[in-house]
Enzyme design. Sequence first.
Site, PDB file in Angstrom:
ATOM      1  N   GLY A 159      11.540  -3.770   2.545  1.00  0.00           N
ATOM      2  CA  GLY A 159       9.920  -4.120   2.490  1.00  0.00           C
ATOM      3  C   GLY A 159       9.679  -3.962   1.091  1.00  0.00           C
ATOM      4  O   GLY A 159       8.642  -3.926   0.508  1.00  0.00           O
ATOM      5  N   LYS A 187      -4.754  -7.895  -8.607  1.00  0.00           N
ATOM      6  CA  LYS A 187      -4.380  -8.572  -9.935  1.00  0.00           C
ATOM      7  C   LYS A 187      -4.759  -9.866 -10.356  1.00  0.00           C
ATOM      8  O   LYS A 187      -4.829 -10.281 -11.575  1.00  0.00           O
ATOM      9  CB  LYS A 187      -2.923  -8.648  -9.961  1.00  0.00           C
ATOM     10  CG  LYS A 187      -2.003  -7.505  -9.739  1.00  0.00           C
ATOM     11  CD  LYS A 187      -0.675  -7.393  -9.688  1.00  0.00           C
ATOM     12  CE  LYS A 187       0.080  -6.216  -9.152  1.00  0.00           C
ATOM     13  NZ  LYS A 187       0.555  -6.522  -7.916  1.00  0.00           N
ATOM     14  N   GLY A 216       4.459   0.768  -4.747  1.00  0.00           N
ATOM     15  CA  GLY A 216       4.188   1.574  -3.601  1.00  0.00           C
ATOM     16  C   GLY A 216       3.005   1.665  -3.256  1.00  0.00           C
ATOM     17  O   GLY A 216       2.111   2.243  -4.027  1.00  0.00           O
ATOM     18  N   THR A 260      -7.603  -5.646  -2.010  1.00  0.00           N
ATOM     19  CA  THR A 260      -7.352  -6.584  -1.393  1.00  0.00           C
ATOM     20  C   THR A 260      -6.476  -7.353  -2.481  1.00  0.00           C
ATOM     21  O   THR A 260      -6.427  -7.180  -3.687  1.00  0.00           O
ATOM     22  CB  THR A 260      -8.267  -7.633  -0.925  1.00  0.00           C
ATOM     23  OG1 THR A 260      -8.975  -8.051  -2.135  1.00  0.00           O
ATOM     24  CG2 THR A 260      -9.643  -6.801  -0.131  1.00  0.00           C
ATOM     25  N   LYS A 297       0.475  -9.741 -14.729  1.00  0.00           N
ATOM     26  CA  LYS A 297       0.777  -8.334 -15.544  1.00  0.00           C
ATOM     27  C   LYS A 297       0.930  -8.569 -16.970  1.00  0.00           C
ATOM     28  O   LYS A 297       0.042  -7.985 -17.846  1.00  0.00           O
ATOM     29  CB  LYS A 297       1.662  -7.545 -15.260  1.00  0.00           C
ATOM     30  CG  LYS A 297       1.632  -7.218 -13.619  1.00  0.00           C
ATOM     31  CD  LYS A 297       2.794  -6.382 -13.087  1.00  0.00           C
ATOM     32  CE  LYS A 297       2.497  -6.097 -11.599  1.00  0.00           C
ATOM     33  NZ  LYS A 297       3.874  -5.586 -10.978  1.00  0.00           N
TER      34      LYS A 297
END
Length: 818
Positions: free
Chosen positions: A661, A579, A794, A555, A679
């Site tokens: 997308g 993340k 992806g 999620t 990140k």
Amino acid sequence: MRILKFGGSSLAKPDRVERVCGIVRRSRDEGPIAVVVSAFGGVTDSLIAAAHAAARRDGTSGSRIDGLEKRHQVAAESLASEVELEELLERITTVFRHVRELVHGASILRETSDRTLDAVASVGETLSAAIVAAALRRRGVEAEDCDARRLIVTEPRVDGARVKEVETRERIRRHFAEPGRLQVVTGFIASTEDEETTTLGRGGSDYTASILGSALRAEAVELWTDVDGVLSADPSIVQDAVPNERLSYDELMELAHFGAKVVHPPSVHPARRESIPLWIKNTFRPDWAGTFVTDVPTASASPVRGVASIGRVTLLRLEGDGMIGVSGIAMRLFGALAREGVSVIMISQASSEHSICFVVSPTDAEVAARSIAEEFAVERRAGLIDDLVIEERQSVVAAIGAGMRERCGVAARLFGVLGRHGINVRAIAQGSSELNISLVVDADDEVKAVNAIHDAFFVPGWSRVEIALAGIGGVGGALLEQFAERAAALERERGLRLHLVAVADSRGAVLNPAGIDPASAVQRLRSTEDREALDTMIEYLECDRGSARVLVDCTASETVPAKYGPALRSGAAVVTANKLPFAGPLDEWHALRDAGPGRLYHETTVGAALPVIRTLQELIATGDRVRRIEGVLSGTLGFLLDQVTAGRAFSEALRIAHERGYTEPDPREDLGGRDVARKLLTLARLLGRELSPEDVDVMPLLPDESWGALLLDEFWARVPEADETMVRLRDSAAAAGKRLVYLAQLGEGEARVGLEMVDRERACARVRGSDNLVAFTTDRYHETPLVVQGPGAGPGLTASGVFADLLRAIDEAEGGGA
Ligand code: ADP
Ligand code: ASP
Ligand code: MG
């Protein structure tokens, strides 16, 4: 003659009744049979609950009864022939009118007498027999329902009333003396000589079948249920329970007594007395042989045939110096219990004779304690016997099998494994027949104990991992597809069985200890209205059943990471693609880092499946010093800048990225640079840098900060205003022989993300399309950095990274003995 009994689970829905009709027709072609039926699944429980609700006057009994009536009407409509339907519906109406009267009485008196309960509960079987008989007639079988109250006579006691054997046998033989229509007999119910309705105890339809079988000297009694026979354990506790091909009556009796609810314990007696074989068969797999029970002892690979348990019992202990060497204490103790009709589940006496332990149902504990206190009043006053010790919330666990007699070391193996799992055994008993070893453990340890003992005796050729998955969007969905594809190969090649026990989305979880098929998990979750709470899923995962356990978070939610701590502390591993928890406030990161060192896997939080985090961890672990990290960490921004460099207008590039997308629904999420900053922060923290989100210097790609406040439509309308700036930037970069890159940089005292003009020769300037790149400059890699590069986005790739983390978590759990 053969007796076929179909339990409530085989009759829970009309399509199941159709199956049952098929089995009956086929069996009838093979010889004479009689059929016994339980109430439709869940009906007895609901009837009893309605009666209690009426006594409590909580206002729900009316709707409960309406619901039950409706359920029977619907079943009748779908199963009976048109010509019979009206009469059958009338019968249902009459029965429920009677139920309402009984329940009304309970509501006036504010209590339900045992008699009322029996009378109310009995209608489940009378209705199912009538409907099943009608269904059979519609399918060409000459059948009629038969009310067992005409056949089975009991003492007046309720719920588990004692059967008067001689009278019962005579009545049954008389009833079946003339060959006639196929009898569909009501299970569970009986009556006294005065025609008062009684019942044979919960699950008692098995008993009805066995009584009929023995009276009629049947060739066999077949108990048709929803599992493949008598399994080595309750499948809702042990997922890998295996069916027994054969059992002796004694073994079955012990298993049933100690909680294997697949067979009602007293049912074994009548069959054994007349040596009538019992078959336990699966209605949903009629061709499977099932379990065959006779008095011939059976050989098997394991000395233990099954592990059973009774949850929530009360342990009582009588002790005192005055008991040593004094004869008759046990007799007086159990006499006191018998006088009150308390049934004792298990007894154990220390050989010092200093104490006797016994286990009773919690509902009997108070009466038992009072009766014993009275019995030993004199000794207690004299200080010879202490006050009775009462321990609630205990469970009895029993290992059962005739093979334990011949083999030594069984007890050692059993206690060894309990010790290894840290399970404290409160009391032990071994029958002198050596058919069972039973022990008392804390109720919280029941599931773990049953699984541990099961694993010690039924060694599967593979190890199991229990997986709870949160999130079934792009990544979660792809992961489920990968599970489905790889499951068979993993089991074959690595002896690993992936056992998906729960899936959840933001509306809650579906939980199935027996396992959820990954191929249909999404569909299953979506079609389930009645979800479990996320907490329930986590609680399930926290319980150690002897397998590796993994919480997988696919999620982007903030609620799931709040559960990592409890899961990690329980010894489960956490694999996450989320993340947020790694880039939040510093104290939250500390709490997470400290909750389960080494058991938290999150490779996919930076660069999808690329081995970025693992590489960094290995550099650190092997003593290298990381001086600088540079990263191109947004495939979306990479794509945009590529397009701009190739001459496309920024606004057009953004629109294409959006249409394909590549961007978030609101592209400002990407342009703002926050995702890249997260990140970088994640990598920094792994390096031991104590940074907060504010410590990362973020230069958004958004041309104007005020654009953040615009409505989405307004934003789109204004994007072309940025085109010119981007052209200028591109041209000046080109003039300087450089390239535009959205770069994340971590160096000494520096953590920033933003647009940079980078020398074309540098690795990070050569990244194309949506690829990601991370370059580590270290003591060892100081001239050319260590570079990890490749597609970094992806759902399919990210899922494969999660999958790899999962396998790593399992390997390390097994190696580390978690
Ligand atoms: P029925 O409705 O057919 O009488 P029950 O629900 O009474 O069925 O009994 C079957 C259930 O018993 C199984 O679905 C299973 O959950 C449970 N069970 C508990 N222990 C065992 C065991 N050792 N073997 C098989 N089933 C067991
Ligand atoms: N219907 C009864 C019960 O639920 C009897 C049975 O199912 O065997 O207990
Ligand atoms: Mg049953």
